[in-house]
Design a protein around this motif. Structure first.
Motif, short mmCIF file in Angstrom:
data_model
loop_
_atom_site.label_atom_id
_atom_site.label_comp_id
_atom_site.label_asym_id
_atom_site.label_seq_id
_atom_site.Cartn_x
_atom_site.Cartn_y
_atom_site.Cartn_z
N GLY A 106 68.51 17.73 55.56
CA GLY A 106 69.58 16.89 56.08
C GLY A 106 70.84 17.68 56.36
O GLY A 106 71.51 17.46 57.39
N PHE A 107 71.18 18.60 55.45
CA PHE A 107 72.40 19.39 55.65
C PHE A 107 72.24 20.37 56.81
O PHE A 107 73.15 20.53 57.63
N GLU A 108 71.08 21.01 56.90
CA GLU A 108 70.86 21.96 58.00
C GLU A 108 70.93 21.27 59.35
O GLU A 108 71.38 21.87 60.34
N LEU A 114 67.84 35.35 67.97
CA LEU A 114 69.29 35.53 68.06
C LEU A 114 70.03 34.28 67.62
O LEU A 114 71.08 34.35 66.97
N ALA A 115 69.47 33.10 67.97
CA ALA A 115 70.11 31.83 67.57
C ALA A 115 70.15 31.72 66.06
O ALA A 115 71.17 31.33 65.47
N ASN A 116 69.02 32.07 65.41
CA ASN A 116 68.97 32.00 63.95
C ASN A 116 69.88 33.03 63.32
O ASN A 116 70.50 32.79 62.29
N ALA A 117 69.95 34.22 63.97
CA ALA A 117 70.79 35.30 63.42
C ALA A 117 72.26 34.91 63.46
O ALA A 117 73.05 35.34 62.63
N GLN A 118 72.64 34.09 64.47
CA GLN A 118 74.03 33.69 64.60
C GLN A 118 74.40 32.54 63.66
O GLN A 118 75.57 32.27 63.46
N GLN A 119 73.39 31.87 63.12
CA GLN A 119 73.66 30.77 62.19
C GLN A 119 74.09 31.32 60.84
O GLN A 119 73.45 32.22 60.31
N HIS A 145 74.35 23.17 61.39
CA HIS A 145 73.96 24.29 62.25
C HIS A 145 74.01 25.59 61.46
O HIS A 145 74.58 26.59 61.88
N CYS A 146 73.38 25.53 60.29
CA CYS A 146 73.35 26.68 59.40
C CYS A 146 72.00 26.69 58.69
O CYS A 146 71.18 25.79 58.88
N GLN A 147 71.80 27.71 57.90
CA GLN A 147 70.62 27.77 57.04
C GLN A 147 71.08 27.57 55.60
O GLN A 147 72.06 28.19 55.16
N LEU A 148 70.37 26.72 54.88
CA LEU A 148 70.67 26.48 53.47
C LEU A 148 69.59 27.14 52.63
O LEU A 148 68.41 26.78 52.71
N ASP A 149 69.98 28.12 51.87
CA ASP A 149 69.06 28.87 51.03
C ASP A 149 69.29 28.46 49.58
O ASP A 149 70.35 28.74 49.01
N VAL A 150 68.32 27.76 48.99
CA VAL A 150 68.44 27.29 47.61
C VAL A 150 67.64 28.21 46.71
O VAL A 150 66.41 28.33 46.85
N VAL A 151 68.31 28.86 45.77
CA VAL A 151 67.68 29.78 44.82
C VAL A 151 67.64 29.08 43.47
O VAL A 151 68.69 28.70 42.92
#
Length: 332
Positions: free
Chosen positions: A49-51, A20-25, A55-61
């Motif tokens: 470093g940014f994450e 749930l914590a990850n889902a809310q990020q 308090h978020c997820q950084l998805d690099v494509v």
């Protein structure tokens, strides 16, 4: 039995809480070029470093080279998942703005910029100069000018990148046009005689060069720094040309379809922090855009004295025609 059920209950509750914590990020999606997230690139350090602070997820494509990244977002349109585009350069500004995929970043110009470049839609994060790299153990007398490379009396084999899919390839196109002007078609025909291949992107070209499939490869004047820092290898050098070298400024911007605009602005500001600028110097082996202490390896490479560049207006007006000119010349 009670202990077992209690333990399972605790494990399940912890797992559910983590989920749930990850889902809310929130998730910020960045489209970039392959080498950004490579083993030696800065991407993984920047992501972690940014994450840690957002308090978020950084998805690099990663999608090949800078031109490929722009083409992908144009193709996806309002269906794109991208919030941020990272890895375009000053030569792609006009195309990106014509495509109408960006919003203003609203970030104030830093007082400690290391260059004269700034833009309302893109923030610069590093810069460098295109150059041909060679192995000093194999070539004792490299070319000292672009004309000497093109005339190629030494019969050097070269590899460069396609200007339609690669930012270095596009930079080489403009470099050639800047030096040769109306005579560039003949110069391209000379280049074609000694070209091993024209690759889609930088990684493929540089990899072939390292396998001794060419004498010189189009890259950056700072590329030898990667070998010095990562391998303690001083064999590679940039051939410095009398006419000067074409400048590249790498940039990042916010996609107008993003649902995470505030987070995207936070990420762009993060790129300009001293610790991340140092990462670009060490791992992207490009000059930082703000004044930053450089690794000692920068003192050990050949430096550029003369910078060449077309204005964004010139690029917008002539780019398609110059690419057609290149295609026609190398096909003869």
């Amino acid at each position: 039995m009670f202990r077992k059920n209690f333990l399972l209950s605790v494990i399940f509750s912890f797992s559910l809480f983590s989920h749930l914590a990850n889902a809310q990020q929130p998730t910020l999606t960045v489209y970039s070029y392959n080498s950004f997230m490579s083993q030696w690139g800065p991407g993984e350090t920047i992501k972690k470093g940014f994450e840690a602070q957002c308090h978020c997820q950084l998805d690099v494509v990663t999608l090949g080279d800078g031109v490929s990244v722009l083409n992908r977002i144009r193709l996806e349109g309002d269906k794109t998942n991208a919030d941020v585009i990272l890895g375009l350069d000053n030569n792609l500004l006009a195309q990106a703005k014509q495509a109408d995929i960006l919003i203003p970043h609203q970030i104030s110009k830093p007082d400690n910029l290391n260059t004269d470049w700034w833009d309302d839609s893109f923030i610069p994060y590093d810069f460098g100069y295109f150059a041909f790299i060679y192995n000093q153990d194999k070539i004792k007398n490299p070319p000292h000018s672009l004309h000497e490379l093109i005339e190629n009396k030494a019969n050097w084999k070269i590899i460069y990148q396609d200007p339609r899919t690669s930012t270095p390839g596009l930079g080489f196109l403009f470099w050639m046009k800047k030096v040769y002007g109306d005579e560039v078609a003949n110069a391209w025909q000379q280049v074609a005689k000694h070209t091993v291949t024209v690759t889609k992107g930088w990684s493929e070209a540089y990899g072939m060069f390292l396998k001794d499939e060419a004498d010189l490869v189009l890259s950056y004047s700072t590329s030898p720094i990667a070998h010095i820092i990562n391998e303690n290898n001083h064999s590679y050098a940039a051939a410095i040309f009398d006419e000067g070298h074409y400048r590249q400024v790498e940039v990042a911007g916010i996609i107008k379809y993003s649902q995470e605009v505030d987070l995207a602005r936070q990420f762009l500001r993060y790129l300009l922090t001293p610790e991340i600028q140092r990462q670009f110097a060490e791992k992207n082996v490009m000059y930082p855009i703000i004044k930053t202490d450089l690794p000692d390896a920068y003192k050990q490479i050949n430096t550029i004295d003369k910078s060449l560049e077309f204005t964004p207006e010139e690029v917008e007006k002539h780019q398609k025609g110059w690419i057609r000119e290149w295609q026609s010349a190398i096909s003869k």
